[in-house]
Design a protein around this motif. Structure first.
Motif, short mmCIF file in Angstrom:
data_model
loop_
_atom_site.label_atom_id
_atom_site.label_comp_id
_atom_site.label_asym_id
_atom_site.label_seq_id
_atom_site.Cartn_x
_atom_site.Cartn_y
_atom_site.Cartn_z
N GLY A 117 53.94 46.76 44.76
CA GLY A 117 54.82 45.63 44.48
C GLY A 117 54.18 44.55 43.65
O GLY A 117 54.85 43.63 43.22
N ARG A 118 52.88 44.60 43.40
CA ARG A 118 52.21 43.60 42.58
C ARG A 118 52.10 44.10 41.17
O ARG A 118 51.78 45.25 40.94
N PRO A 119 52.32 43.25 40.19
CA PRO A 119 52.19 43.70 38.81
C PRO A 119 50.72 43.94 38.45
O PRO A 119 49.82 43.33 39.01
N ALA A 120 50.51 44.85 37.55
CA ALA A 120 49.15 45.16 37.11
C ALA A 120 48.61 43.99 36.30
O ALA A 120 49.31 43.41 35.48
N SER A 121 47.38 43.61 36.55
CA SER A 121 46.78 42.52 35.80
C SER A 121 45.84 43.10 34.76
O SER A 121 45.42 44.24 34.83
N LYS A 122 45.51 42.26 33.79
CA LYS A 122 44.60 42.70 32.73
C LYS A 122 43.21 42.88 33.33
O LYS A 122 42.79 42.10 34.17
N PRO A 123 42.49 43.90 32.88
CA PRO A 123 41.12 44.07 33.38
C PRO A 123 40.24 42.95 32.86
O PRO A 123 40.48 42.39 31.79
N ALA A 124 39.24 42.59 33.64
CA ALA A 124 38.32 41.53 33.25
C ALA A 124 37.49 41.99 32.06
O ALA A 124 37.01 43.12 32.01
N VAL A 125 37.35 41.12 31.09
CA VAL A 125 36.58 41.43 29.87
C VAL A 125 35.23 40.74 29.98
O VAL A 125 35.15 39.55 30.24
N GLN A 126 34.17 41.50 29.77
CA GLN A 126 32.83 40.94 29.80
C GLN A 126 32.52 40.35 28.43
O GLN A 126 32.74 40.97 27.40
N LEU A 127 32.06 39.13 28.41
CA LEU A 127 31.68 38.46 27.17
C LEU A 127 30.23 38.77 26.86
O LEU A 127 29.39 38.90 27.76
N ALA A 128 29.94 38.88 25.59
CA ALA A 128 28.56 39.10 25.16
C ALA A 128 27.78 37.80 25.34
O ALA A 128 28.35 36.71 25.41
N ALA A 129 26.50 37.89 25.38
CA ALA A 129 25.65 36.71 25.55
C ALA A 129 25.86 35.77 24.37
O ALA A 129 25.80 36.17 23.22
N GLY A 130 26.15 34.51 24.66
CA GLY A 130 26.34 33.51 23.61
C GLY A 130 27.74 33.48 23.05
O GLY A 130 28.06 32.64 22.20
N GLU A 131 28.61 34.38 23.44
CA GLU A 131 29.98 34.42 22.93
C GLU A 131 30.81 33.36 23.66
O GLU A 131 30.78 33.27 24.89
N PRO A 132 31.56 32.52 22.89
CA PRO A 132 32.35 31.48 23.57
C PRO A 132 33.55 32.10 24.29
O PRO A 132 34.06 33.12 23.91
N ALA A 133 33.99 31.41 25.32
CA ALA A 133 35.16 31.85 26.08
C ALA A 133 36.40 31.68 25.22
O ALA A 133 36.48 30.78 24.38
N PRO A 134 37.40 32.55 25.39
CA PRO A 134 38.63 32.40 24.60
C PRO A 134 39.33 31.09 24.95
O PRO A 134 39.29 30.64 26.09
N PHE A 135 40.01 30.52 23.97
CA PHE A 135 40.71 29.25 24.14
C PHE A 135 42.20 29.49 24.16
O PHE A 135 42.74 30.17 23.29
N ASP A 136 42.87 28.95 25.18
CA ASP A 136 44.32 29.07 25.29
C ASP A 136 44.91 27.68 25.13
O ASP A 136 44.73 26.82 25.97
N SER A 137 45.64 27.45 24.03
CA SER A 137 46.18 26.13 23.77
C SER A 137 47.32 25.78 24.70
O SER A 137 47.66 24.61 24.86
N GLU A 138 47.94 26.76 25.36
CA GLU A 138 49.05 26.49 26.27
C GLU A 138 48.62 26.30 27.71
O GLU A 138 49.41 26.00 28.58
N ALA A 139 47.31 26.52 27.98
CA ALA A 139 46.81 26.37 29.33
C ALA A 139 46.73 24.88 29.69
O ALA A 139 46.55 24.03 28.82
N THR A 140 46.85 24.62 30.94
CA THR A 140 46.76 23.22 31.37
C THR A 140 45.39 22.88 31.84
O THR A 140 44.64 23.67 32.28
#
Length: 140
Positions: A117-140
């Protein structure tokens, strides 16, 4: 009545006789009587209109329960804490059952399965060393 006792009422009547005089006193007394009758008629009309709009439930209402002066926060909290609940409380789980549930939950997370009954979520993505986190302009 208006916080006036008997002796004060007699003094007010004597002052009215002296100030108004015996000629105008009956006229003012008649005006006062008409005014009191109008007030009674208006109050009865308002009560009847309220009864028509709200219904007969208003007659049976206990207005003392709604008096804000009766609410004492200390008493309310005390009654809530000492109140015996009639609802049965769930029995605590045995340690073996709790451990089995934790193991099942852990294996479901590690294998990537999801609860029904729970929707599938996106798998966690591992960031490379020094790679910035993705930016979401719609996030609060």
């Amino acid at each position: 009545m208006f916080g006036i006792n008997g002796s004060e009422l007699i003094i007010l009547a004597i002052l009215a006789v002296v100030i108004l005089g015996p000629e105008r006193l009956p006229e003012y007394a008649a005006q006062l009587a008409r005014f009191v009758k109008q007030l009674k008629t208006m109050a009865a009309g308002a009560k009847e209109q309220l009864r028509e709009e709200v219904g007969d439930d208003i007659v049976d209402m206990d207005w003392r329960k709604l008096d804000p002066r009766q609410y004492d926060p200390r008493r309310i909290i005390k009654e809530a804490l000492l109140d015996d609940d009639d609802a049965p409380r769930p029995a605590p789980a045995a340690p073996a059952v709790a451990a089995a549930a934790a193991t099942a939950a852990g294996s479901a997370i590690s294998t990537g399965s999801r609860a029904p009954g729970r929707p599938a979520s996106k798998p966690a993505v591992q960031l490379a060393a020094g790679e910035p986190a993705p930016f979401d302009s719609e996030a609060t």
